[in-house]
Design an enzyme around this catalytic site. Structure first.
Site, PDB file in Angstrom:
ATOM      1  N   ASP A 152       2.462  32.874 -29.335  1.00  0.00           N
ATOM      2  CA  ASP A 152       1.470  31.841 -29.646  1.00  0.00           C
ATOM      3  C   ASP A 152       2.167  30.868 -30.606  1.00  0.00           C
ATOM      4  O   ASP A 152       3.198  31.194 -31.204  1.00  0.00           O
ATOM      5  CB  ASP A 152       0.266  32.512 -30.315  1.00  0.00           C
ATOM      6  CG  ASP A 152      -0.650  31.540 -31.005  1.00  0.00           C
ATOM      7  OD1 ASP A 152      -1.133  30.616 -30.337  1.00  0.00           O
ATOM      8  OD2 ASP A 152      -0.840  31.685 -32.227  1.00  0.00           O
ATOM      9  N   ASP A 206       0.285  27.956 -32.931  1.00  0.00           N
ATOM     10  CA  ASP A 206      -0.432  27.615 -34.174  1.00  0.00           C
ATOM     11  C   ASP A 206      -0.953  28.868 -34.868  1.00  0.00           C
ATOM     12  O   ASP A 206      -1.722  29.623 -34.311  1.00  0.00           O
ATOM     13  CB  ASP A 206      -1.576  26.658 -33.853  1.00  0.00           C
ATOM     14  CG  ASP A 206      -1.045  25.323 -33.338  1.00  0.00           C
ATOM     15  OD1 ASP A 206      -1.341  24.965 -32.193  1.00  0.00           O
ATOM     16  OD2 ASP A 206      -0.288  24.673 -34.073  1.00  0.00           O
ATOM     17  N   GLU A 221      -2.444  24.867 -38.992  1.00  0.00           N
ATOM     18  CA  GLU A 221      -3.815  24.359 -38.858  1.00  0.00           C
ATOM     19  C   GLU A 221      -4.309  23.576 -40.071  1.00  0.00           C
ATOM     20  O   GLU A 221      -4.621  22.380 -39.969  1.00  0.00           O
ATOM     21  CB  GLU A 221      -4.776  25.527 -38.554  1.00  0.00           C
ATOM     22  CG  GLU A 221      -4.569  26.151 -37.184  1.00  0.00           C
ATOM     23  CD  GLU A 221      -4.910  25.253 -36.000  1.00  0.00           C
ATOM     24  OE1 GLU A 221      -4.751  25.689 -34.861  1.00  0.00           O
ATOM     25  OE2 GLU A 221      -5.342  24.090 -36.214  1.00  0.00           O
ATOM     26  N   GLY A 263      -8.311  24.126 -28.618  1.00  0.00           N
ATOM     27  CA  GLY A 263      -8.124  22.836 -27.946  1.00  0.00           C
ATOM     28  C   GLY A 263      -8.709  21.723 -28.780  1.00  0.00           C
ATOM     29  O   GLY A 263      -9.899  21.772 -29.118  1.00  0.00           O
ATOM     30  N   GLY A 264      -7.881  20.732 -29.104  1.00  0.00           N
ATOM     31  CA  GLY A 264      -8.338  19.660 -29.998  1.00  0.00           C
ATOM     32  C   GLY A 264      -9.461  18.827 -29.405  1.00  0.00           C
ATOM     33  O   GLY A 264     -10.428  18.488 -30.104  1.00  0.00           O
ATOM     34  N   GLU A 287     -11.593  19.771 -27.089  1.00  0.00           N
ATOM     35  CA  GLU A 287     -12.780  20.641 -27.062  1.00  0.00           C
ATOM     36  C   GLU A 287     -13.372  20.807 -28.456  1.00  0.00           C
ATOM     37  O   GLU A 287     -14.587  20.892 -28.640  1.00  0.00           O
ATOM     38  CB  GLU A 287     -12.398  22.017 -26.478  1.00  0.00           C
ATOM     39  CG  GLU A 287     -11.950  21.998 -25.028  1.00  0.00           C
ATOM     40  CD  GLU A 287     -10.496  21.551 -24.825  1.00  0.00           C
ATOM     41  OE1 GLU A 287     -10.026  21.583 -23.681  1.00  0.00           O
ATOM     42  OE2 GLU A 287      -9.835  21.132 -25.825  1.00  0.00           O
ATOM     43  N   ARG A 288     -12.506  20.811 -29.464  1.00  0.00           N
ATOM     44  CA  ARG A 288     -12.966  20.975 -30.854  1.00  0.00           C
ATOM     45  C   ARG A 288     -13.721  19.750 -31.310  1.00  0.00           C
ATOM     46  O   ARG A 288     -14.753  19.842 -32.002  1.00  0.00           O
ATOM     47  CB  ARG A 288     -11.765  21.239 -31.769  1.00  0.00           C
ATOM     48  CG  ARG A 288     -12.100  21.679 -33.174  1.00  0.00           C
ATOM     49  CD  ARG A 288     -10.870  22.240 -33.886  1.00  0.00           C
ATOM     50  NE  ARG A 288     -10.340  23.359 -33.144  1.00  0.00           N
ATOM     51  CZ  ARG A 288      -9.026  23.577 -32.984  1.00  0.00           C
ATOM     52  NH1 ARG A 288      -8.129  22.777 -33.530  1.00  0.00           N
ATOM     53  NH2 ARG A 288      -8.602  24.600 -32.294  1.00  0.00           N
ATOM     54  N   THR A 335      -2.486  26.951 -26.906  1.00  0.00           N
ATOM     55  CA  THR A 335      -3.589  26.058 -26.546  1.00  0.00           C
ATOM     56  C   THR A 335      -3.265  24.625 -26.937  1.00  0.00           C
ATOM     57  O   THR A 335      -3.883  23.681 -26.468  1.00  0.00           O
ATOM     58  CB  THR A 335      -4.832  26.524 -27.343  1.00  0.00           C
ATOM     59  OG1 THR A 335      -5.035  27.909 -27.076  1.00  0.00           O
ATOM     60  CG2 THR A 335      -6.061  25.771 -26.945  1.00  0.00           C
ATOM     61  N   ASN A 355       3.204  18.740 -29.282  1.00  0.00           N
ATOM     62  CA  ASN A 355       3.151  19.364 -30.615  1.00  0.00           C
ATOM     63  C   ASN A 355       4.131  20.525 -30.703  1.00  0.00           C
ATOM     64  O   ASN A 355       4.730  20.779 -31.743  1.00  0.00           O
ATOM     65  CB  ASN A 355       1.744  19.894 -30.904  1.00  0.00           C
ATOM     66  CG  ASN A 355       0.721  18.793 -30.998  1.00  0.00           C
ATOM     67  OD1 ASN A 355       1.079  17.619 -31.125  1.00  0.00           O
ATOM     68  ND2 ASN A 355      -0.549  19.142 -30.906  1.00  0.00           N
TER      69      ASN A 355
HETATM   70  C1  XBP Z   1      -4.331  26.436 -31.587  1.00  0.00           C
HETATM   71  C2  XBP Z   1      -5.329  25.494 -31.063  1.00  0.00           C
HETATM   72  C3  XBP Z   1      -4.946  24.065 -30.875  1.00  0.00           C
HETATM   73  C4  XBP Z   1      -4.653  23.419 -32.206  1.00  0.00           C
HETATM   74  C5  XBP Z   1      -4.783  21.915 -32.137  1.00  0.00           C
HETATM   75  O1  XBP Z   1      -3.504  26.737 -30.514  1.00  0.00           O
HETATM   76  O2  XBP Z   1      -6.421  25.898 -30.737  1.00  0.00           O
HETATM   77  O3  XBP Z   1      -6.038  23.416 -30.275  1.00  0.00           O
HETATM   78  O4  XBP Z   1      -5.623  23.856 -33.159  1.00  0.00           O
HETATM   79  O5  XBP Z   1      -3.884  21.426 -31.174  1.00  0.00           O
HETATM   80  P1  XBP Z   1      -2.686  28.178 -30.435  1.00  0.00           P
HETATM   81  P2  XBP Z   1      -4.401  20.345 -30.097  1.00  0.00           P
HETATM   82  O6  XBP Z   1      -3.146  29.052 -31.580  1.00  0.00           O
HETATM   83  O7  XBP Z   1      -3.055  28.715 -29.070  1.00  0.00           O
HETATM   84  O8  XBP Z   1      -1.237  27.790 -30.558  1.00  0.00           O
HETATM   85  O9  XBP Z   1      -5.183  19.312 -30.870  1.00  0.00           O
HETATM   86  O10 XBP Z   1      -3.157  19.784 -29.475  1.00  0.00           O
HETATM   87  O11 XBP Z   1      -5.238  21.137 -29.142  1.00  0.00           O
HETATM   88 MG    MG Z   2      -2.854  30.647 -32.748  1.00  0.00          MG
END
Ligand code: XBP
Ligand code: MG
Length: 257
Positions: free
Chosen positions: A10, A12, A19, A53-54, A56-57, A124, A129
């Site tokens: 993974d 992030d 984050e 997902g940004g 979706e967030r 995700t 990034n």
């Molecule tokens: C973490 C996520 C990502 C990031 C934001 O991904 O959920 O959405 O928070 O990145 P993971 P984006 O832990 O699966 O690496 O804005 O590009 O989605």
């Molecule tokens: Mg993660």
């Protein structure tokens, strides 16, 4: 018993603690650039992380926390443009080297390569990034250490759905019994387990520390390093001071008898 052939990481929260001071800061910079009076502080962001997902967030934020916002008719395009702006800000932050790789990540990646294990990414986040993190955290070309970088919208459903891990294994031509995954969150753990991968290590972080990691063979505070031993919150380090390839092979054998 299947052999361990690949580590799937993974991004992030696992490769780097991106984050709170990375993505969250980039979202707020995009909101300011677009003259929106939105501000995601650390506490609110922790609640918004329930949704991966940004894009979706942002939608989740509007549905649950900012219901009075009267946006444009074409909300999808509005969110997509806002997210593109956020990604540009995030890449700038990464290029400035603001977010280092977590403890032990570089060491474990190097060890895995030296021992002939293949490396993959299942995340995700947006592909750009990942490249910006790897090229700043490893070195230019660091992304080439990985056979596959499965990221973002390449699959229809984001974590906790298993799609991204299934896609990554498909690209690598590997079955779940040949893989071990490293994650940081409950959503990630669900995605790994539902993809059929039984070997799973979790490195917790400030946002995910109290989440449910049932099904993970080992939960640690970080991957550890020389003079910086890690602590097992769940599971057994087998006498190791850090998460290394020997320990991962042991864990894989135990979860794939
Ligand atoms: C973490 C996520 C990502 C990031 C934001 O991904 O959920 O959405 O928070 O990145 P993971 P984006 O832990 O699966 O690496 O804005 O590009 O989605
Ligand atoms: Mg993660």
């Amino acid at each position: 018993m299947a052999n361990l052939e690949a580590l799937l990481f993974d991004v992030d929260g696992t490769l780097a603690d991106t984050e709170r001071e990375g993505h969250r800061v980039a979202f707020n910079a995009a909101f300011a650039q677009e003259k929106l009076d939105w501000n995601w502080d650390g506490q609110l962001y922790g609640r918004l992380l329930r949704v991966t997902g940004g894009k979706e967030r942002i939608r989740y934020y509007l549905q649950e926390f900012n219901t009075t916002f009267s946006g444009p008719k074409d909300l999808d395009s509005f969110i997509a443009d806002l997210h593109a702006s956020k990604t540009a800000h995030y890449k700038k932050l990464m290029a400035e080297g603001r977010i280092p790789l977590r403890t032990g990540v570089r060491r474990l990646l190097q060890e895995a390569r030296d021992s002939g294990l293949r490396l993959g990414i299942a995340t995700t986040t947006t592909p750009d990034n990942v490249f910006s993190l790897l090229n700043s955290g490893l070195e230019q070309g660091g992304a080439s250490w990985f056979d596959v970088i499965a990221a973002g919208d390449v699959v229809p459903a984001k974590k906790p759905a298993p799609d991204i891990y299934l896609w990554a294994m498909g690209q690598m031509g590997l079955g779940p019994d040949a893989c071990l995954a490293l994650e940081d969150s409950h959503n990630g753990v669900r995605s790994v387990l539902d993809a059929g991968i039984k070997s799973l290590v979790v490195t917790v972080n400030g946002y995910t520390r109290n989440e449910d990691f049932s099904g993970a063979g080992l939960v640690v505070d970080h991957l550890g390093g020389p003079g910086h031993p890690c602590t097992a919150l769940t599971g057994d380090l087998g006498g190791h001071q850090m998460v290394n390839v020997d320990l991962l092979r042991q864990l894989h054998a135990e979860s794939n008898p």
